[in-house]
Design a protein around this motif. Structure first.
Motif, PDB file in Angstrom:
ATOM      1  N   ALA A  58      -8.236  21.987  15.600  1.00 40.89           N
ATOM      2  CA  ALA A  58      -8.674  20.540  15.636  1.00 40.89           C
ATOM      3  C   ALA A  58      -9.917  20.597  16.128  1.00 40.89           C
ATOM      4  N   ARG A  59     -10.280  21.355  17.167  1.00 41.92           N
ATOM      5  CA  ARG A  59     -11.643  20.883  17.874  1.00 41.92           C
ATOM      6  C   ARG A  59     -12.782  21.630  16.822  1.00 41.92           C
ATOM      7  N   LEU A  60     -12.564  22.605  16.075  1.00 40.21           N
ATOM      8  CA  LEU A  60     -13.292  23.601  15.294  1.00 40.21           C
ATOM      9  C   LEU A  60     -13.749  22.476  13.902  1.00 40.21           C
ATOM     10  N   SER A  80      -7.576  28.537  30.852  1.00 33.87           N
ATOM     11  CA  SER A  80      -6.770  27.717  29.904  1.00 33.87           C
ATOM     12  C   SER A  80      -7.640  26.420  29.663  1.00 33.87           C
ATOM     13  N   ASN A  81      -8.033  26.347  28.399  1.00 35.10           N
ATOM     14  CA  ASN A  81      -8.647  25.237  28.133  1.00 35.10           C
ATOM     15  C   ASN A  81      -8.066  24.307  27.001  1.00 35.10           C
ATOM     16  N   ASP A  82      -6.669  24.087  27.200  1.00 36.51           N
ATOM     17  CA  ASP A  82      -6.128  23.162  26.363  1.00 36.51           C
ATOM     18  C   ASP A  82      -6.206  21.698  27.061  1.00 36.51           C
ATOM     19  N   GLY A  83      -6.541  21.665  28.303  1.00 33.60           N
ATOM     20  CA  GLY A  83      -6.793  20.503  29.008  1.00 33.60           C
ATOM     21  C   GLY A  83      -8.288  19.539  28.806  1.00 33.60           C
ATOM     22  N   PRO A  84      -8.414  18.584  29.626  1.00 34.98           N
ATOM     23  CA  PRO A  84      -9.687  17.994  29.454  1.00 34.98           C
ATOM     24  C   PRO A  84     -10.796  19.199  30.022  1.00 34.98           C
ATOM     25  N   PRO A  85     -12.098  18.695  29.515  1.00 35.29           N
ATOM     26  CA  PRO A  85     -13.079  19.346  30.192  1.00 35.29           C
ATOM     27  C   PRO A  85     -13.350  19.512  31.482  1.00 35.29           C
ATOM     28  N   GLN A  86     -12.728  18.655  32.223  1.00 36.89           N
ATOM     29  CA  GLN A  86     -12.858  18.717  33.649  1.00 36.89           C
ATOM     30  C   GLN A  86     -12.248  19.790  34.318  1.00 36.89           C
ATOM     31  N   GLY A 143     -13.573  34.712  23.917  1.00 40.13           N
ATOM     32  CA  GLY A 143     -12.704  33.723  23.539  1.00 40.13           C
ATOM     33  C   GLY A 143     -12.865  33.478  21.937  1.00 40.13           C
ATOM     34  N   GLY A 144     -11.778  33.246  21.490  1.00 41.79           N
ATOM     35  CA  GLY A 144     -12.083  32.900  19.909  1.00 41.79           C
ATOM     36  C   GLY A 144     -12.706  31.661  19.487  1.00 41.79           C
ATOM     37  N   VAL A 145     -13.034  31.528  18.134  1.00 43.89           N
ATOM     38  CA  VAL A 145     -13.877  30.421  17.780  1.00 43.89           C
ATOM     39  C   VAL A 145     -13.165  29.111  18.268  1.00 43.89           C
ATOM     40  N   ALA A 146     -14.223  28.462  18.896  1.00 48.81           N
ATOM     41  CA  ALA A 146     -13.752  26.979  19.251  1.00 48.81           C
ATOM     42  C   ALA A 146     -12.743  27.222  20.591  1.00 48.81           C
ATOM     43  N   SER A 147     -13.036  28.125  21.437  1.00 46.28           N
ATOM     44  CA  SER A 147     -11.922  27.957  22.510  1.00 46.28           C
ATOM     45  C   SER A 147     -12.670  27.425  23.538  1.00 46.28           C
ATOM     46  N   GLY A 148     -13.947  27.204  23.543  1.00 46.32           N
ATOM     47  CA  GLY A 148     -14.784  26.734  24.710  1.00 46.32           C
ATOM     48  C   GLY A 148     -15.686  27.496  25.439  1.00 46.32           C
ATOM     49  N   LYS A 149     -16.093  28.495  24.856  1.00 45.29           N
ATOM     50  CA  LYS A 149     -16.953  29.536  25.448  1.00 45.29           C
ATOM     51  C   LYS A 149     -18.179  28.808  25.910  1.00 45.29           C
ATOM     52  N   SER A 150     -18.895  27.976  25.067  1.00 51.78           N
ATOM     53  CA  SER A 150     -20.199  27.570  25.132  1.00 51.78           C
ATOM     54  C   SER A 150     -19.724  26.515  26.320  1.00 51.78           C
ATOM     55  N   LEU A 151     -18.866  25.667  26.502  1.00 47.61           N
ATOM     56  CA  LEU A 151     -18.468  24.653  27.504  1.00 47.61           C
ATOM     57  C   LEU A 151     -18.527  25.712  28.773  1.00 47.61           C
ATOM     58  N   ALA A 152     -17.890  26.772  28.851  1.00 50.60           N
ATOM     59  CA  ALA A 152     -17.934  27.433  30.022  1.00 50.60           C
ATOM     60  C   ALA A 152     -19.013  27.980  30.440  1.00 50.60           C
ATOM     61  N   ALA A 175     -13.282  19.321  14.035  1.00 49.98           N
ATOM     62  CA  ALA A 175     -14.054  18.014  14.478  1.00 49.98           C
ATOM     63  C   ALA A 175     -15.640  18.514  14.784  1.00 49.98           C
ATOM     64  N   ARG A 176     -15.692  19.510  15.322  1.00 56.39           N
ATOM     65  CA  ARG A 176     -17.203  20.038  15.877  1.00 56.39           C
ATOM     66  C   ARG A 176     -18.144  20.351  14.349  1.00 56.39           C
ATOM     67  N   ASP A 177     -17.370  20.985  13.641  1.00 54.92           N
ATOM     68  CA  ASP A 177     -18.218  21.567  12.293  1.00 54.92           C
ATOM     69  C   ASP A 177     -17.920  20.593  11.074  1.00 54.92           C
TER      70      ASP A 177
HETATM   71  N1  ATP Z   1     -11.505  20.867  27.168  1.00 60.89           N
HETATM   72  C1  ATP Z   1     -12.025  20.187  26.114  1.00 60.89           C
HETATM   73  N2  ATP Z   1     -11.673  19.027  25.559  1.00 60.89           N
HETATM   74  C2  ATP Z   1     -12.179  18.442  24.271  1.00 60.89           C
HETATM   75  N3  ATP Z   1     -13.261  19.143  23.518  1.00 60.89           N
HETATM   76  C3  ATP Z   1     -13.443  20.199  23.952  1.00 60.89           C
HETATM   77  C4  ATP Z   1     -13.015  20.877  25.042  1.00 60.89           C
HETATM   78  N4  ATP Z   1     -13.495  22.242  25.382  1.00 60.89           N
HETATM   79  C5  ATP Z   1     -14.460  22.296  24.173  1.00 60.89           C
HETATM   80  N5  ATP Z   1     -14.298  21.173  23.459  1.00 60.89           N
HETATM   81  C6  ATP Z   1     -14.964  20.975  22.239  1.00 60.89           C
HETATM   82  O1  ATP Z   1     -14.544  21.846  21.293  1.00 60.89           O
HETATM   83  C7  ATP Z   1     -15.745  22.523  20.635  1.00 60.89           C
HETATM   84  C8  ATP Z   1     -15.824  23.815  20.617  1.00 60.89           C
HETATM   85  O2  ATP Z   1     -16.223  24.323  21.855  1.00 60.89           O
HETATM   86  P1  ATP Z   1     -17.343  25.216  22.208  1.00 60.89           P
HETATM   87  O3  ATP Z   1     -18.569  25.042  21.240  1.00 60.89           O
HETATM   88  O4  ATP Z   1     -17.540  25.611  23.649  1.00 60.89           O
HETATM   89  O5  ATP Z   1     -16.712  26.666  21.782  1.00 60.89           O
HETATM   90  P2  ATP Z   1     -17.050  28.036  21.424  1.00 60.89           P
HETATM   91  O6  ATP Z   1     -15.840  29.065  22.087  1.00 60.89           O
HETATM   92  O7  ATP Z   1     -18.293  28.261  22.332  1.00 60.89           O
HETATM   93  O8  ATP Z   1     -17.232  28.095  19.869  1.00 60.89           O
HETATM   94  P3  ATP Z   1     -17.895  29.177  18.814  1.00 60.89           P
HETATM   95  O9  ATP Z   1     -16.589  30.249  19.170  1.00 60.89           O
HETATM   96  O10 ATP Z   1     -17.736  28.493  17.671  1.00 60.89           O
HETATM   97  O11 ATP Z   1     -19.197  29.727  19.222  1.00 60.89           O
HETATM   98  C9  ATP Z   1     -16.810  21.871  20.918  1.00 60.89           C
HETATM   99  O12 ATP Z   1     -17.036  20.443  20.143  1.00 60.89           O
HETATM  100  C10 ATP Z   1     -16.397  21.252  22.276  1.00 60.89           C
HETATM  101  O13 ATP Z   1     -17.304  20.186  22.612  1.00 60.89           O
END
Ligand code: ATP
Ligand code: COD
Length: 204
Positions: free
Chosen positions: A143-145, A178-184, A10-19, A147-149
């Protein structure tokens, strides 16, 4: 011992770490390409010796480890240097991920490879059973990138532009979350794919 290996990208800040954390919570072994790339150039490694042979001892910091910040500046200013470094690091990353995933004692294993689309997808990783792409709209990722960094919009945009496009990444996907919604909502999609991957592993 697991022969069913799923590539996660997934691209940067797509949510890979969360997955990744959801897969781990479900008891699945996850190997990470970024960690493997750091290990490939650790102090005393054959990879670091090759880097010094290719670039000179000037790439080392005073303590003998790789000056990563200097190397980063160099490869993003010089495509030839980037190719040389990748030629040293990527084969080691591939071998390390495959060995770690095959040794895993979970029903299947996940190899998290952020640059999978950029390095040629399945042709570079023919042992991946399926490729899972974490997808989110560019505006969401920006927006997430930020906010996070805590970075400004211009840098966030350049980081997205330096990577494969959303279309290029989706072209290598067998499965898409698709990770446009909430983490759940992401967790629910991971859980559904976990059931599919367990079935695939059981029938392998
Ligand atoms: N569904 C979501 N709702 C709200 N915030 C989210 C959601 N998914 C991820 N985030 C937040 O968005 C940011 C990016 O997510 P994450 O770090 O998992 O992405 P990544 O793909 O691992 O990033 P990188 O490519 O930089 O390693 C984090 O701060 C994370 O907490
Ligand atoms: C150049 C190095 C030493 C810089 O290390 P540093 O700790 O400063 O940065 P880090 O590794 O966290 O990378 C920062 C960001 O740069 C991007 N990036 C790194 N390498 C590459 C590359 N070869 N191509 C495109 N983008 C890259 C990634 O988005 C990453 O998130 C390091 O990135 C490296 O060894 N790169 C080459 C190996 C590689 O391709 N790694 C990617 C994972 S396989």
């Amino acid at each position: 011992m697991s022969d069913t290996i799923i590539g996660l990208t997934g691209g940067v800040a797509s949510g890979k770490s969360l997955a990744e954390s959801v897969f781990r919570d479900l008891g699945i072994f996850v190997a990470d390409a970024d960690a493997a790339a750091r290990a490939a150039l650790a102090a005393g490694s054959s990879g670091l010796a090759e880097v010094v042979a290719a670039f000179g001892a000037g790439v080392l910091a005073a303590d003998g480890t790789l000056d990563r910040a200097a190397m980063r500046r160099r490869i993003f200013a010089d495509a030839g240097a980037k190719r040389v470094l990748e030629g040293i690091v990527h084969p080691r990353v591939r071998a390390s991920l495959q060995a770690a995933c095959q040794a895993a004692d979970s029903p299947y294993a996940v190899a998290s490879i952020p640059l999978l689309a950029e390095v040629g997808g399945r042709s570079a990783y023919p042992w991946l059973r399926r490729i899972l792409v974490i997808d989110a709209a560019e505006a969401t990722r920006l927006a997430r990138l930020q906010a996070r960094d805590g970075i400004e919009a211009g840098l966030a945009r350049r980081m997205l532009e330096a990577q494969a496009s959303r279309t290029e990444r989706l072209a290598i996907a067998d499965d898409v979350i698709s990770n446009d919604g909430p983490p759940q909502a992401l967790a629910t999609q991971v859980a559904a794919l976990d059931r599919l991957y367990r079935r695939l592993a059981a029938s392998a």
